[in-house]
Design an enzyme around this catalytic site. Structure first.
Site, PDB file in Angstrom:
ATOM      1  N   SER A 150       5.666 -28.170 -15.541  1.00  0.00           N
ATOM      2  CA  SER A 150       5.375 -27.377 -16.730  1.00  0.00           C
ATOM      3  C   SER A 150       5.447 -28.178 -18.021  1.00  0.00           C
ATOM      4  O   SER A 150       4.663 -27.967 -18.941  1.00  0.00           O
ATOM      5  CB  SER A 150       6.345 -26.196 -16.807  1.00  0.00           C
ATOM      6  N   LYS A 168       8.414 -40.202 -16.199  1.00  0.00           N
ATOM      7  CA  LYS A 168       8.056 -38.830 -16.543  1.00  0.00           C
ATOM      8  C   LYS A 168       7.479 -38.812 -17.956  1.00  0.00           C
ATOM      9  O   LYS A 168       8.138 -39.229 -18.907  1.00  0.00           O
ATOM     10  CB  LYS A 168       9.269 -37.902 -16.437  1.00  0.00           C
ATOM     11  N   MET A 255      13.062 -43.891 -14.931  1.00  0.00           N
ATOM     12  CA  MET A 255      14.214 -43.902 -14.020  1.00  0.00           C
ATOM     13  C   MET A 255      13.814 -44.603 -12.727  1.00  0.00           C
ATOM     14  O   MET A 255      12.624 -44.817 -12.462  1.00  0.00           O
ATOM     15  CB  MET A 255      14.654 -42.468 -13.718  1.00  0.00           C
ATOM     16  N   ASP A 298      18.780 -25.442 -13.292  1.00  0.00           N
ATOM     17  CA  ASP A 298      17.420 -25.126 -12.840  1.00  0.00           C
ATOM     18  C   ASP A 298      17.319 -25.351 -11.335  1.00  0.00           C
ATOM     19  O   ASP A 298      17.270 -26.487 -10.870  1.00  0.00           O
ATOM     20  CB  ASP A 298      16.406 -26.006 -13.576  1.00  0.00           C
ATOM     21  N   ASN A 303      13.173 -29.784  -7.535  1.00  0.00           N
ATOM     22  CA  ASN A 303      14.226 -30.645  -8.065  1.00  0.00           C
ATOM     23  C   ASN A 303      15.104 -31.262  -6.982  1.00  0.00           C
ATOM     24  O   ASN A 303      16.092 -31.938  -7.289  1.00  0.00           O
ATOM     25  CB  ASN A 303      15.104 -29.865  -9.057  1.00  0.00           C
ATOM     26  N   ASP A 317      15.618 -34.005 -12.121  1.00  0.00           N
ATOM     27  CA  ASP A 317      15.385 -33.119 -13.263  1.00  0.00           C
ATOM     28  C   ASP A 317      16.680 -32.547 -13.840  1.00  0.00           C
ATOM     29  O   ASP A 317      17.167 -31.511 -13.404  1.00  0.00           O
ATOM     30  CB  ASP A 317      14.439 -31.982 -12.873  1.00  0.00           C
TER      31      ASP A 317
END
Length: 459
Positions: A150, A168, A255, A298, A303, A317
């Protein structure tokens, strides 16, 4: 090995079909919402005319949730990405069985369907953060993302010194559009009748905006990831990526690349292995709540990754990581201790004292509340594996809760901090149900509670 040429990497037809530029400007995003509302209104008018002609009853919710409107909402929110798509994903994880099937379909698609940026737009973001010669830092950088969600998409790359990274990259304009996106999505929910006007939600929206702003700050996420990695250092069975500080920016998180398959692929493993992995995950949630004092709130299935060879779980995440409110943690502790003891009255008292339930709910509906508490106590007290795949008790709880919810006097949000924790707990249980895992919940909870103490609460 991925092509060293950024622009000329081969793309499949499926790749090209999923490439859609993110509307980054405020006017462009507002226009997309406007077209969505207009399309939905047109769909409602057409369906209304059809029902009038055929003599069918007209219900506003039925008019909005036509197959055409379901597709419109899914496609537009997927196109917008950002907070609009994130809210849909959050609602789908939190509301679960309470939503109409059509709305659940929209939100489930938002969990699984994500477009990604065209190469030109991606290159523009990377130039803005790393400079025009950003390619010189890499042996190769694959422009085809390995994941798209998202708020951003993830790319695989290798530095000049041979370090394999996951990069990311945040979609352009996402951070600046959070507040307006949240407001626009809530307008859609109100129009659809899913946000009753009697329910005051301004505080909830303010917290949703604050959390989404935090998730859009990738430097903050990098710090949280490192904090979590240090917390779990030396723990067998878990892997947390290592931050690459030199390449991380506000909208780029670099990362170490950690390989693994989707956690949902556990359904192909033996029952024993599924049970062992889910026990580990659920114990981790309990330790976050009662030992670490920090929680990744989350529970999106994406994840987690799973390594078949070692049985390790890769945790990803950390944008939604946050400190656990000591009052909330201690409230959960009291409820669990009372539940394990089979003390219904103490469970009710602890639930009210902690703010999980308003006193008026019990005052007006004591028998329904007691039946719900008895169901939960009965499930958690048994000293044997709890079958998360057997959800026979869920409709019973839902029916009692639904009847209470018809009483508008009881409508109130619990303390916001409890919602973050409850989201993680219920989302993890949902994963257990999907995998049909069996976990001795009582044994696991007693072990964690027995090895920890209540948190000190500031005056």
């Amino acid at each position: 090995m991925p092509d060293d040429s950024f622009e000329n990497s081969p793309k499949t037809r499926a790749d090209r079909n999923r490439e859609r530029a993110v509307p980054s400007g405020r006017i462009a995003r507002f226009g997309t919402f406007g077209r969505l509302v207009g399309g939905v209104a047109g769909g409602m008018a057409a369906e209304g005319a059809r029902r009038l002609t055929s003599g069918e009853p007209i219900n506003p919710r039925d008019l909005i949730l036509t197959p055409g409107n379901v597709k419109r909402m899914t496609d537009r929110l997927s196109h917008l990405r950002g907070a609009a798509m994130k809210m849909g994903q959050m609602i789908s994880m939190d509301a679960g069985d309470l939503l109409p099937p059509e709305m659940s379909e929209i939100l489930a698609r938002l969990r699984d369907q994500a477009n990604f940026m065209p190469t030109k737009q991606l290159d523009g973001v990377l130039k803005a953060e790393w400079g025009n010669d950003w390619r010189r830092q890499f042996k190769w950088f694959n422009p085809r993302p390995i994941a798209a969600a998202s708020i951003g998409q993830v790319h695989k790359a290798m530095t000049r010194d041979g370090e394999e990274l996951a990069i990311k990259v945040q979609y352009p304009g996402v951070a600046k559009s959070i507040d307006s996106d949240v407001d626009n999505v809530m307008t859609l929910l109100r129009v659809a009748g899913f946000a009753p006007p009697e329910l005051e939600i301004d505080k909830l929206l303010a917290v949703a905006k604050k959390q989404l702003h935090e998730e859009a700050d990738y430097q903050r996420e990098g710090e949280q990831m490192e904090l979590y990695r240090r917390t779990l250092e030396g723990e067998a069975g878990f892997v947390v990526p290592r931050l690459h500080e030199g390449l991380t920016r506000g909208s780029i998180l670099a990362m170490s690349f950690e390989d693994g398959v989707s956690i949902e692929r556990l359904d192909q493993e033996t029952p024993g292995r599924r049970d062992e992995v889910m026990t580990r995950l659920m114990k981790l949630v309990a330790r976050e709540l009662f030992e670490f004092g920090i929680m990744q709130t989350d529970p999106n299935f994406a994840n987690y990754r799973f390594r078949r060879e070692t049985g390790e779980i890769v945790l990803l995440d950390f944008g939604a990581s946050r400190p656990v409110d000591p009052v909330v943690a201690n409230g959960y502790r009291k409820m669990l201790i009372a539940g394990l003891a089979g003390d219904r009255d103490e469970v009710v008292r602890a639930t009210i004292d902690s703010g999980f339930m308003m006193p008026i709910v019990y005052e007006k509906h004591p028998e329904r509340v007691e039946r719900m508490v008895d169901i939960v106590i009965g499930e958690m007290r048994e000293d044997k594996p709890f079958d998360f795949g057997d959800r026979a008790f869920v409709p019973l709880l839902r029916d009692e809760g639904w009847e209470i919810a018809q009483d508008k006097d009881t409508w109130a949000f619990p303390p916001i901090e409890t919602l973050f924790v409850q989201r993680k707990v219920s989302g993890t249980a949902l994963l257990g149900a999907k995998l049909k895992a069996q976990v001795n919940v009582r044994q696991m909870v007693e072990e964690v509670l027995g090895s920890t103490e209540p948190f000190p609460v500031p005056a």
